[in-house]
Design a protein around this motif. Structure first.
Motif, mmCIF file in Angstrom:
data_model
loop_
_atom_site.group_PDB
_atom_site.id
_atom_site.type_symbol
_atom_site.label_atom_id
_atom_site.label_comp_id
_atom_site.label_asym_id
_atom_site.label_seq_id
_atom_site.Cartn_x
_atom_site.Cartn_y
_atom_site.Cartn_z
ATOM 1 N N LEU A 37 -9.667 5.762 9.676
ATOM 2 C CA LEU A 37 -9.183 6.718 8.692
ATOM 3 C C LEU A 37 -8.128 7.550 9.398
ATOM 4 O O LEU A 37 -8.395 8.109 10.465
ATOM 5 N N GLN A 38 -6.942 7.581 8.825
ATOM 6 C CA GLN A 38 -5.841 8.262 9.495
ATOM 7 C C GLN A 38 -5.075 9.131 8.517
ATOM 8 O O GLN A 38 -4.838 8.749 7.375
ATOM 9 N N VAL A 39 -4.695 10.304 8.986
ATOM 10 C CA VAL A 39 -3.808 11.191 8.248
ATOM 11 C C VAL A 39 -2.480 11.187 8.981
ATOM 12 O O VAL A 39 -2.437 11.401 10.191
ATOM 13 N N LEU A 40 -1.418 10.912 8.248
ATOM 14 C CA LEU A 40 -0.070 10.978 8.790
ATOM 15 C C LEU A 40 0.622 12.172 8.162
ATOM 16 O O LEU A 40 0.591 12.339 6.945
ATOM 17 N N ALA B 54 9.646 9.365 7.512
ATOM 18 C CA ALA B 54 8.943 8.995 8.740
ATOM 19 C C ALA B 54 7.508 8.564 8.448
ATOM 20 O O ALA B 54 7.015 7.586 9.016
ATOM 21 N N VAL B 55 6.836 9.271 7.554
ATOM 22 C CA VAL B 55 5.452 8.933 7.207
ATOM 23 C C VAL B 55 5.397 7.584 6.492
ATOM 24 O O VAL B 55 4.566 6.729 6.819
ATOM 25 N N LEU B 56 6.289 7.373 5.536
ATOM 26 C CA LEU B 56 6.305 6.100 4.809
ATOM 27 C C LEU B 56 6.657 4.936 5.731
ATOM 28 O O LEU B 56 6.082 3.849 5.599
ATOM 29 N N ALA B 57 7.557 5.147 6.680
ATOM 30 C CA ALA B 57 7.906 4.093 7.637
ATOM 31 C C ALA B 57 6.716 3.775 8.544
ATOM 32 O O ALA B 57 6.438 2.599 8.822
ATOM 33 N N ALA B 58 5.999 4.792 8.979
ATOM 34 C CA ALA B 58 4.824 4.569 9.829
ATOM 35 C C ALA B 58 3.748 3.801 9.057
ATOM 36 O O ALA B 58 3.138 2.866 9.587
ATOM 37 N N TYR B 59 3.531 4.165 7.800
ATOM 38 C CA TYR B 59 2.528 3.466 6.997
ATOM 39 C C TYR B 59 2.939 2.009 6.758
ATOM 40 O O TYR B 59 2.099 1.109 6.809
ATOM 41 N N ALA B 60 4.217 1.771 6.540
ATOM 42 C CA ALA B 60 4.703 0.394 6.351
ATOM 43 C C ALA B 60 4.465 -0.432 7.614
ATOM 44 O O ALA B 60 4.077 -1.599 7.532
ATOM 45 N N ARG B 61 4.681 0.164 8.798
ATOM 46 C CA ARG B 61 4.410 -0.556 10.061
ATOM 47 C C ARG B 61 2.930 -0.876 10.196
ATOM 48 O O ARG B 61 2.558 -1.970 10.632
ATOM 49 N N ILE B 62 2.072 0.049 9.825
ATOM 50 C CA ILE B 62 0.628 -0.180 9.891
ATOM 51 C C ILE B 62 0.243 -1.329 8.974
ATOM 52 O O ILE B 62 -0.491 -2.240 9.367
ATOM 53 N N GLN B 63 0.743 -1.320 7.742
ATOM 54 C CA GLN B 63 0.425 -2.380 6.790
ATOM 55 C C GLN B 63 0.944 -3.745 7.246
ATOM 56 O O GLN B 63 0.314 -4.765 6.975
ATOM 57 N N ALA B 64 2.080 -3.775 7.903
ATOM 58 C CA ALA B 64 2.688 -5.036 8.333
ATOM 59 C C ALA B 64 2.026 -5.608 9.584
ATOM 60 O O ALA B 64 2.176 -6.790 9.877
ATOM 61 N N ASP B 65 1.279 -4.808 10.302
ATOM 62 C CA ASP B 65 0.621 -5.247 11.536
ATOM 63 C C ASP B 65 -0.523 -6.195 11.174
ATOM 64 O O ASP B 65 -1.429 -5.808 10.437
ATOM 65 N N PRO B 66 -0.516 -7.427 11.681
ATOM 66 C CA PRO B 66 -1.556 -8.401 11.296
ATOM 67 C C PRO B 66 -2.963 -8.021 11.766
ATOM 68 O O PRO B 66 -3.934 -8.589 11.282
ATOM 69 N N ARG B 67 -3.093 -7.067 12.654
ATOM 70 C CA ARG B 67 -4.420 -6.613 13.087
ATOM 71 C C ARG B 67 -5.077 -5.732 12.033
ATOM 72 O O ARG B 67 -6.267 -5.470 12.097
ATOM 73 N N HIS B 68 -4.312 -5.269 11.063
ATOM 74 C CA HIS B 68 -4.819 -4.373 10.028
ATOM 75 C C HIS B 68 -4.967 -5.135 8.724
ATOM 76 O O HIS B 68 -4.136 -5.957 8.373
ATOM 77 N N PHE B 69 -6.035 -4.854 7.995
ATOM 78 C CA PHE B 69 -6.243 -5.482 6.695
ATOM 79 C C PHE B 69 -6.952 -4.490 5.784
ATOM 80 O O PHE B 69 -7.542 -3.521 6.246
#
Length: 100
Positions: free
Chosen positions: A11-14, A20-35
């Motif tokens: 659980l993360q708060v950005l 910057a927040v939307l770009a960070a969230y997009a990187r998190i979603q694109a990371d294959p380790r995250h689902f």
């Protein structure tokens, strides 16, 4: 922001400028380790909930006891004035406790 981990749950708060927040969230979603990413809230705030922190992190334990996720979360959210944010973190801890 703040990052709480419990087993395979995070659980993360950005906080910060919108782009910057939307770009960070997009990187998190694109990371294959995250689902199964779920956006709980996206809103403008008058003041940061986590003060001058660059990023706070607390890894919760999978075991019950003084350092279980619930205890850690309760300690971290105690100073928050935002009741909704506090409830989201508390709910995360309760979900983790039931799943453990």
């Amino acid at each position: 922001g703040l990052l709480i981990t419990g087993g395979q749950r995070f659980l993360q708060v950005l906080e910060g400028p919108d782009a910057a927040v939307l770009a960070a969230y997009a990187r998190i979603q694109a990371d294959p380790r995250h689902f199964a990413c779920v956006l709980l809230s996206c809103r403008k705030v008058e003041a940061r909930a986590f003060g001058e922190w660059a990023m706070g992190h607390q890894a919760g334990s999978d075991r019950s006891g003084p350092e279980d996720v619930g205890t850690v979360v309760a300690r971290l959210v105690e100073p928050l004035s935002d009741k909704t944010l506090r409830a989201q973190f508390t709910g995360f801890a309760e979900l983790h406790a039931r799943a453990a």
